[in-house]
Motif scaffolding. Structure first.
Motif, short mmCIF file in Angstrom:
data_model
loop_
_atom_site.label_atom_id
_atom_site.label_comp_id
_atom_site.label_asym_id
_atom_site.label_seq_id
_atom_site.Cartn_x
_atom_site.Cartn_y
_atom_site.Cartn_z
N ILE A 1 1.73 3.47 4.19
CA ILE A 1 1.91 4.67 3.36
C ILE A 1 0.76 5.63 3.59
O ILE A 1 -0.41 5.26 3.47
CB ILE A 1 1.98 4.27 1.87
N THR A 2 1.09 6.87 3.91
CA THR A 2 0.06 7.90 4.03
C THR A 2 -0.22 8.47 2.66
O THR A 2 0.64 9.08 2.02
CB THR A 2 0.52 9.02 4.98
N TYR A 3 -1.43 8.24 2.17
CA TYR A 3 -1.83 8.65 0.82
C TYR A 3 -3.15 9.39 0.93
O TYR A 3 -4.17 8.82 1.32
CB TYR A 3 -1.96 7.42 -0.08
N LYS A 4 -3.11 10.68 0.63
CA LYS A 4 -4.27 11.54 0.82
C LYS A 4 -4.71 11.43 2.28
O LYS A 4 -3.93 11.66 3.18
CB LYS A 4 -5.37 11.20 -0.19
N ASP A 5 -5.93 11.03 2.53
CA ASP A 5 -6.37 10.90 3.93
C ASP A 5 -6.44 9.45 4.36
O ASP A 5 -7.11 9.11 5.33
CB ASP A 5 -7.74 11.58 4.11
N MET A 6 -5.71 8.58 3.66
CA MET A 6 -5.76 7.14 3.92
C MET A 6 -4.40 6.61 4.35
O MET A 6 -3.36 7.19 4.05
CB MET A 6 -6.21 6.39 2.66
N LYS A 7 -4.43 5.48 5.06
CA LYS A 7 -3.24 4.70 5.34
C LYS A 7 -3.32 3.43 4.48
O LYS A 7 -4.20 2.59 4.68
CB LYS A 7 -3.16 4.32 6.81
N ILE A 8 -2.43 3.31 3.52
CA ILE A 8 -2.38 2.16 2.64
C ILE A 8 -1.28 1.24 3.16
O ILE A 8 -0.12 1.63 3.24
CB ILE A 8 -2.07 2.56 1.18
N CYS A 9 -1.64 0.02 3.51
CA CYS A 9 -0.70 -0.93 4.10
C CYS A 9 -0.42 -2.06 3.12
O CYS A 9 -1.34 -2.78 2.72
CB CYS A 9 -1.25 -1.50 5.40
N PHE A 10 0.83 -2.20 2.73
CA PHE A 10 1.23 -3.27 1.81
C PHE A 10 1.49 -4.52 2.64
O PHE A 10 2.49 -4.63 3.36
CB PHE A 10 2.50 -2.84 1.07
N MET A 11 0.58 -5.50 2.56
CA MET A 11 0.51 -6.55 3.57
C MET A 11 1.50 -7.70 3.37
O MET A 11 1.69 -8.50 4.29
CB MET A 11 -0.91 -7.10 3.66
N ALA A 12 2.12 -7.81 2.21
CA ALA A 12 3.11 -8.86 1.96
C ALA A 12 2.59 -10.20 2.50
O ALA A 12 1.47 -10.59 2.21
CB ALA A 12 4.46 -8.47 2.56
N ASP A 13 3.40 -10.89 3.33
CA ASP A 13 2.98 -12.21 3.82
C ASP A 13 2.46 -12.19 5.25
O ASP A 13 2.24 -13.25 5.84
CB ASP A 13 4.15 -13.20 3.71
N LEU A 14 2.23 -11.00 5.81
CA LEU A 14 1.54 -10.94 7.09
C LEU A 14 0.06 -11.27 6.91
O LEU A 14 -0.55 -11.92 7.77
CB LEU A 14 1.69 -9.55 7.72
N LEU A 15 -0.52 -10.84 5.78
CA LEU A 15 -1.90 -11.20 5.41
C LEU A 15 -1.91 -11.48 3.91
O LEU A 15 -2.13 -10.57 3.11
CB LEU A 15 -2.88 -10.07 5.77
N PRO A 16 -1.64 -12.73 3.52
CA PRO A 16 -1.51 -13.02 2.09
C PRO A 16 -2.78 -12.76 1.28
O PRO A 16 -2.72 -12.19 0.18
CB PRO A 16 -1.14 -14.50 2.06
N THR A 17 -3.93 -13.18 1.81
CA THR A 17 -5.20 -13.01 1.11
C THR A 17 -6.28 -12.62 2.12
O THR A 17 -6.09 -12.77 3.33
CB THR A 17 -5.64 -14.30 0.39
N ALA A 18 -7.40 -12.18 1.61
CA ALA A 18 -8.53 -11.88 2.50
C ALA A 18 -8.99 -13.12 3.24
O ALA A 18 -9.53 -13.03 4.35
CB ALA A 18 -9.68 -11.29 1.68
N GLY A 19 -8.78 -14.28 2.68
CA GLY A 19 -9.15 -15.52 3.32
C GLY A 19 -8.34 -15.85 4.56
O GLY A 19 -8.71 -16.73 5.33
#
Length: 285
Positions: A200-218
């Protein structure tokens, strides 16, 4: 455009299943387990207010399943979709579109509810279009034995029966530009066939909804792949490609399942792509 995090309710999953072949001595450093080896999991959805559209990405597992079923997931906390929507001045009847990254129960179960007399099911968002894609819909409605416990017909078929089901276009490459919902979509096939990752292009950022491609930072190290993934070697390739893109272009990764880290950025290091910064949604939205 405005963005709102929508907390649909927290649960727990087995840490070993969440990290596949990675030993607990490694993954417990970032995702500590309780005495039952369960780790904290969020079901953090995202609401996009864009003109006259209110687009909800994923809906959590809902509350229509039996107490026995829900008991396997050790629900915790008091968050619900309705409480989260109310916090921002919205009601579920205001939602115009529900976008489902994929149709596993913990991502789409909240899209369908019992009808008034509990004799059947109905869409939980009566004024919304429900968005999937043709390939994933076929995958979910004719499930393989590995995944059929996650594809529950009561979560899926009522969307079609109501006439509210729609499909996004399938891309010629892995990224669909400017989809029917107004954002780009990265298609990933390692976890399940044609999972969709909104960018999602939001202001000057790309916000990526990671779902189960990257579940957690771990799960940032490439070998840290869930035992639930149907094609783990493909997940490795898809994760590597996406994380390199995220590090190169400073994407903001919105973590649906990380109960303790809401949004992260990543950077290139000698060990590969690793954590750069952690943000709360209130920092950015």
């Amino acid at each position: 455009m405005k963005l709102y995090p929508i907390e649909s309710g927290n649960f727990k999953l087995d840490g070993g299943a969440m990290f596949g072949v990675v030993p607990k001595s490694l993954w417990h450093r970032t995702n500590p387990a309780d005495a039952n080896n369960m780790i904290d999991i969020a079901a953090r959805c995202l609401l996009i207010e864009d003109g006259n559209r209110l687009i909800l990405i994923d809906t959590g597992m809902g509350d229509k399943q039996s107490d026995k079923f829900l008991g396997y997931y050790y629900l915790w906390g008091n968050d619900t979709i309705d409480k989260s929507l109310k916090k921002y001045g919205f009601h579920r009847d205001d939602i115009t579109d529900v976008f489902m990254t994929h149709l596993h129960f913990d991502h789409c179960g909240g899209s369908v509810q019992w009808n008034k007399d509990r004799t059947g099911y109905e869409p939980a968002f009566k004024n919304a279009l429900f968005w999937s894609n043709k390939d994933h819909w076929l995958w979910a409605t004719q499930p393989n034995n590995r995944e059929k416990a996650s594809f529950l017909k009561e979560n899926i078929l009522p969307m079609e029966e109501s006439g509210q089901l729609n499909f996004v276009s399938l891309p010629e490459t892995e990224i669909l530009k400017n989809s029917e919902l107004g954002f780009d979509i990265f298609f990933a096939n390692g976890h399940t066939d044609k999972q969709m990752i909104p960018i999602i292009t939001y202001k000057d950022m790309k916000i990526c909804f990671m779902a189960d491609l990257l579940p957690t930072a771990g799960h940032l190290p490439l070998p840290y792949v869930m035992g639930y993934d149907t094609r783990p070697l493909l997940t490795l390739d898809e994760k590597e490609a996406f994380l390199n893109l995220a590090a190169n272009d400073n994407f903001y990764l919105f973590l649906e399942h990380d109960a303790h880290n809401e949004i992260i950025t990543v950077q290139h290091t000698e060990k590969g792509v690793r954590l750069k910064d952690v943000y709360s949604c209130s920092d950015l939205f």
